[in-house]
Scaffold this motif. Structure first.
Motif, PDB file in Angstrom:
ATOM      1  N   GLY A  53      46.284  38.186  45.983  1.00 56.81           N
ATOM      2  CA  GLY A  53      45.870  38.597  47.321  1.00 56.81           C
ATOM      3  C   GLY A  53      44.385  38.886  47.396  1.00 56.81           C
ATOM      4  N   GLU A  88      40.939  42.887  37.132  1.00 51.06           N
ATOM      5  CA  GLU A  88      41.878  43.702  36.360  1.00 51.06           C
ATOM      6  C   GLU A  88      41.533  45.173  36.499  1.00 51.06           C
ATOM      7  OE1 GLU A  88      41.687  43.398  32.069  1.00 51.06           O
ATOM      8  OE2 GLU A  88      43.639  44.352  31.861  1.00 51.06           O
ATOM      9  N   VAL A  89      42.549  45.952  36.826  1.00 45.44           N
ATOM     10  CA  VAL A  89      42.387  47.396  36.802  1.00 45.44           C
ATOM     11  C   VAL A  89      43.727  48.025  36.428  1.00 45.44           C
ATOM     12  CG1 VAL A  89      42.845  47.820  39.270  1.00 45.44           C
ATOM     13  CG2 VAL A  89      41.361  49.349  38.020  1.00 45.44           C
ATOM     14  N   SER A  93      49.412  40.348  40.512  1.00 44.91           N
ATOM     15  CA  SER A  93      49.530  40.242  41.966  1.00 44.91           C
ATOM     16  C   SER A  93      48.589  39.160  42.458  1.00 44.91           C
ATOM     17  CB  SER A  93      49.201  41.580  42.629  1.00 44.91           C
ATOM     18  OG  SER A  93      47.882  41.975  42.315  1.00 44.91           O
ATOM     19  N   LEU A 106      32.372  44.819  35.564  1.00 44.41           N
ATOM     20  CA  LEU A 106      33.005  45.671  36.569  1.00 44.41           C
ATOM     21  C   LEU A 106      32.455  45.359  37.960  1.00 44.41           C
ATOM     22  CD1 LEU A 106      35.017  48.160  36.478  1.00 44.41           C
ATOM     23  CD2 LEU A 106      32.993  49.556  36.845  1.00 44.41           C
ATOM     24  N   PRO A 164      34.721  39.467  49.447  1.00 47.25           N
ATOM     25  CA  PRO A 164      34.576  40.790  48.842  1.00 47.25           C
ATOM     26  C   PRO A 164      35.677  41.070  47.812  1.00 47.25           C
ATOM     27  CG  PRO A 164      35.692  40.983  50.942  1.00 47.25           C
ATOM     28  CD  PRO A 164      35.454  39.511  50.732  1.00 47.25           C
ATOM     29  N   LEU A 215      46.765  45.929  35.915  1.00 44.86           N
ATOM     30  CA  LEU A 215      47.125  45.035  37.021  1.00 44.86           C
ATOM     31  C   LEU A 215      46.124  43.890  37.016  1.00 44.86           C
ATOM     32  CD1 LEU A 215      48.577  44.302  39.788  1.00 44.86           C
ATOM     33  CD2 LEU A 215      46.712  45.546  40.877  1.00 44.86           C
ATOM     34  N   MET A 216      46.650  42.653  36.928  1.00 44.87           N
ATOM     35  CA  MET A 216      45.789  41.484  37.041  1.00 44.87           C
ATOM     36  C   MET A 216      45.980  40.943  38.455  1.00 44.87           C
ATOM     37  SD  MET A 216      45.074  41.585  33.717  1.00 44.87           S
ATOM     38  CE  MET A 216      44.066  40.149  33.535  1.00 44.87           C
ATOM     39  N   ASN A 217      44.988  41.144  39.306  1.00 44.03           N
ATOM     40  CA  ASN A 217      45.112  40.676  40.688  1.00 44.03           C
ATOM     41  C   ASN A 217      44.346  39.375  40.870  1.00 44.03           C
ATOM     42  OD1 ASN A 217      45.876  41.228  43.612  1.00 44.03           O
ATOM     43  ND2 ASN A 217      43.671  40.953  43.763  1.00 44.03           N
ATOM     44  N   GLN A 218      45.071  38.315  41.200  1.00 45.75           N
ATOM     45  CA  GLN A 218      44.426  37.040  41.501  1.00 45.75           C
ATOM     46  C   GLN A 218      43.826  37.155  42.897  1.00 45.75           C
ATOM     47  OE1 GLN A 218      46.812  33.586  40.813  1.00 45.75           O
ATOM     48  NE2 GLN A 218      47.256  34.151  38.697  1.00 45.75           N
ATOM     49  N   VAL A 219      42.508  37.028  42.978  1.00 44.22           N
ATOM     50  CA  VAL A 219      41.821  37.216  44.252  1.00 44.22           C
ATOM     51  C   VAL A 219      41.799  35.902  45.024  1.00 44.22           C
ATOM     52  CG1 VAL A 219      39.675  37.933  45.365  1.00 44.22           C
ATOM     53  CG2 VAL A 219      40.366  38.962  43.184  1.00 44.22           C
ATOM     54  N   ALA A 251      41.320  40.808  50.427  1.00 45.62           N
ATOM     55  CA  ALA A 251      41.060  42.001  51.222  1.00 45.62           C
ATOM     56  C   ALA A 251      42.157  42.228  52.273  1.00 45.62           C
ATOM     57  CB  ALA A 251      39.709  41.879  51.910  1.00 45.62           C
ATOM     58  N   PRO A 310      38.688  42.888  46.555  1.00 45.27           N
ATOM     59  CA  PRO A 310      39.684  43.698  47.262  1.00 45.27           C
ATOM     60  C   PRO A 310      39.975  45.023  46.555  1.00 45.27           C
ATOM     61  CG  PRO A 310      40.756  41.881  46.126  1.00 45.27           C
ATOM     62  CD  PRO A 310      39.277  41.692  45.931  1.00 45.27           C
ATOM     63  N   LEU A 311      39.504  45.146  45.314  1.00 44.69           N
ATOM     64  CA  LEU A 311      39.676  46.409  44.591  1.00 44.69           C
ATOM     65  C   LEU A 311      38.636  46.474  43.482  1.00 44.69           C
ATOM     66  CD1 LEU A 311      42.821  46.239  42.250  1.00 44.69           C
ATOM     67  CD2 LEU A 311      41.650  44.254  43.158  1.00 44.69           C
ATOM     68  N   LEU A 312      38.432  47.692  42.974  1.00 46.24           N
ATOM     69  CA  LEU A 312      37.508  47.883  41.857  1.00 46.24           C
ATOM     70  C   LEU A 312      38.169  47.395  40.581  1.00 46.24           C
ATOM     71  CD1 LEU A 312      35.734  51.238  41.067  1.00 46.24           C
ATOM     72  CD2 LEU A 312      37.306  50.267  39.414  1.00 46.24           C
ATOM     73  N   GLY A 313      37.404  46.822  39.675  1.00 41.48           N
ATOM     74  CA  GLY A 313      37.967  46.424  38.388  1.00 41.48           C
ATOM     75  C   GLY A 313      37.077  45.426  37.682  1.00 41.48           C
ATOM     76  N   THR A 314      37.598  44.878  36.580  1.00 37.42           N
ATOM     77  CA  THR A 314      36.863  43.890  35.800  1.00 37.42           C
ATOM     78  C   THR A 314      37.133  42.507  36.386  1.00 37.42           C
ATOM     79  OG1 THR A 314      37.219  45.274  33.855  1.00 37.42           O
ATOM     80  CG2 THR A 314      36.440  43.035  33.463  1.00 37.42           C
ATOM     81  N   ALA A 321      38.083  53.101  35.097  1.00 38.10           N
ATOM     82  CA  ALA A 321      39.154  52.422  35.827  1.00 38.10           C
ATOM     83  C   ALA A 321      39.768  51.282  35.028  1.00 38.10           C
ATOM     84  CB  ALA A 321      38.624  51.888  37.147  1.00 38.10           C
ATOM     85  N   ALA A 322      38.938  50.600  34.264  1.00 35.01           N
ATOM     86  CA  ALA A 322      39.423  49.424  33.542  1.00 35.01           C
ATOM     87  C   ALA A 322      38.926  49.474  32.111  1.00 35.01           C
ATOM     88  CB  ALA A 322      38.943  48.146  34.218  1.00 35.01           C
ATOM     89  N   LEU A 341      51.205  43.882  34.976  1.00 36.92           N
ATOM     90  CA  LEU A 341      51.368  43.712  36.427  1.00 36.92           C
ATOM     91  C   LEU A 341      50.497  42.554  36.899  1.00 36.92           C
ATOM     92  CD1 LEU A 341      51.206  47.018  35.731  1.00 36.92           C
ATOM     93  CD2 LEU A 341      51.826  47.122  38.129  1.00 36.92           C
TER      94      LEU A 341
END
Lengths: 150, 258
Positions: free
Chosen positions: B132, A111-112, B130, A137, A76, A115-119, B134, A78-82, B252-253, B128
């Protein structure tokens, strides 16, 4: 208990339906059963503004949602974003169908707000399907990829 | 607590934060990833020279010597969505650091979600990163670049982007990277403590008070769509809220264009 009958499962499903829980994970002997309410997502209620920050739950207590239909685990968002398949435009995607992933493998970037979050996959196995398209999105909790656990 | 004289003002390095200044590194965000596993607490990494500075989605970040480049690396509790709200915490801290060092607020404003503008030009950028899923984040790296001494030429930035400016060119004030680090670390610690205790509400309020183009027509662009509308507010989740012909839209983005 060595197994469950169809009636047992129906009974458990009714219990979940009448409860506040969205998912159930049951392990007994050789049997492992995971059930999830259709459309179950994260709670939408925001924490009260005055509530102090809750400590982060240890990773192990938040399992990746699993579908029981034999299609493997869905990872899933982990957050909303592109959602991006690759680290940058023109680069090779992090993963493709048939790849083996571990729990810590990066499967894409969301990305939101810059913040670029590597999932990370959160599950070990073989990638069977890329569900979310590149550059679009995704909602919090939306399935990104499908993994057949090892 | 380490005290350092900065002009007539005593700068205090915030308690609980590490401070390392490197003569040279590839990229401070890359260094953050390398040290994240062994961190005891949040730590600032400042580099006087970056050999492979980078911006969003693999874009290069032009970083001449004398400019500021640093990353705050931390292992935050909370969700990835909470981590994203640190875009606002970091840009507020940058704004306050500029005020502390120059003694002026005129010409400074914030552009959603985290650009700092000086006289309408881009003087700083925040990225930023990160890792991770869920189950939570393994770390968060807040990379910050500031054009203290020199700005890249318009040809070196993306087409349509805000004109780059430097603090020195716009104000005549020269600030060293290390002095900037001290002011930024202090300002960040203040806003971060507020965020930890009271969540996003006071951060949002302070950010809106410094926002550029509030109440004006702006454009939010994603890879696949474009929304034009009146910049009404930032909502409780950090979304940009535009009032369009079709109603209110929370975004949001996106990249914002004036």
């Amino acid at each position: 208990m060595t197994g469950l009958t169809r009636d047992d499962i129906d009974h458990i499903l009714k219990l979940i339906d009448g409860s506040d829980f969205d998912s159930l994970k049951l392990e007994t002997g050789d049997l492992k059963l995971e059930l999830r309410r259709k459309g179950a997502g994260p709670a939408t209620a925001a924490p009260a503004p005055s509530a102090p920050a809750a400590p982060a739950a240890p990773a192990a207590t938040v399992p990746a949602p699993v579908v029981a239909s034999g299609g493997g685990s869905e990872v899933p968002a982990p957050l909303l974003g592109t959602f991006y398949h690759a680290p940058k435009p023109g680069a090779a995607p992090f993963i493709k169908v048939g790849d083996t992933v571990t729990e810590d493998s990066v499967i894409g970037i969301i990305e939101v707000m810059k913040l670029m979050n590597q999932v990370t996959a959160g599950v070990a196995g073989t990638v069977t399907e890329i569900l979310a398209p590149n550059g679009e999105l995704v909602e919090h909790g939306q399935a990104l990829i499908k993994v057949q656990p090892v | 607590m380490k005290e350092k004289k900065q002009g007539t003002r005593a700068m205090a390095w915030p308690e609980g934060y590490g401070r390392r200044v490197l003569a040279e590194v590839d990229s401070t965000n890359a260094e953050a990833v390398r040290i994240a596993g062994g961190l005891a607490g949040p730590e600032w990494i400042c580099a006087l020279r970056q050999t492979a500075a980078r911006g969003r989605r693999g874009r290069a970040w032009v970083n001449p010597e004398g400019n500021f480049a640093a990353t705050l690396v931390m292992r935050p509790s909370g969700t990835p969505a909470d981590a994203a709200l640190r875009s606002f915490v970091a840009s507020l801290a940058l704004f306050d650091a500029f005020v502390a060092l120059t003694g002026r607020t005129d010409g400074l404003s914030l552009k959603w979600p985290n650009d700092v503008l000086l006289n309408g030009g881009k003087v700083a950028g925040i990225l930023l990163e990160s890792v991770g899923g869920a189950g939570g984040l393994s770390h968060l790296a807040i990379g910050i670049g500031v054009n203290l001494r020199a700005a890249p030429s318009v040809a070196e930035v993306e087409t349509g982007a805000v004109r780059p400016v430097s603090l020195l060119d716009e104000t005549g004030i020269a600030v060293t990277p290390e002095d900037f680090l001290d002011a930024l670390a202090e300002a960040f610690a203040t806003h971060e403590a507020r965020f930890a205790t009271y969540r996003f509400a006071p951060i949002r309020e302070a950010w809106l008070a410094r926002a550029a183009r509030l109440g004006e027509e702006i454009t939010a662009r994603t890879g696949t769509s474009e929304t034009r509308g009146r910049f009404e507010t930032v909502d409780g989740q950090g979304n940009l809220v535009l009032k369009t012909a079709g109603g209110r839209v929370a975004i949001a983005a996106a990249d914002v264009f004036f």
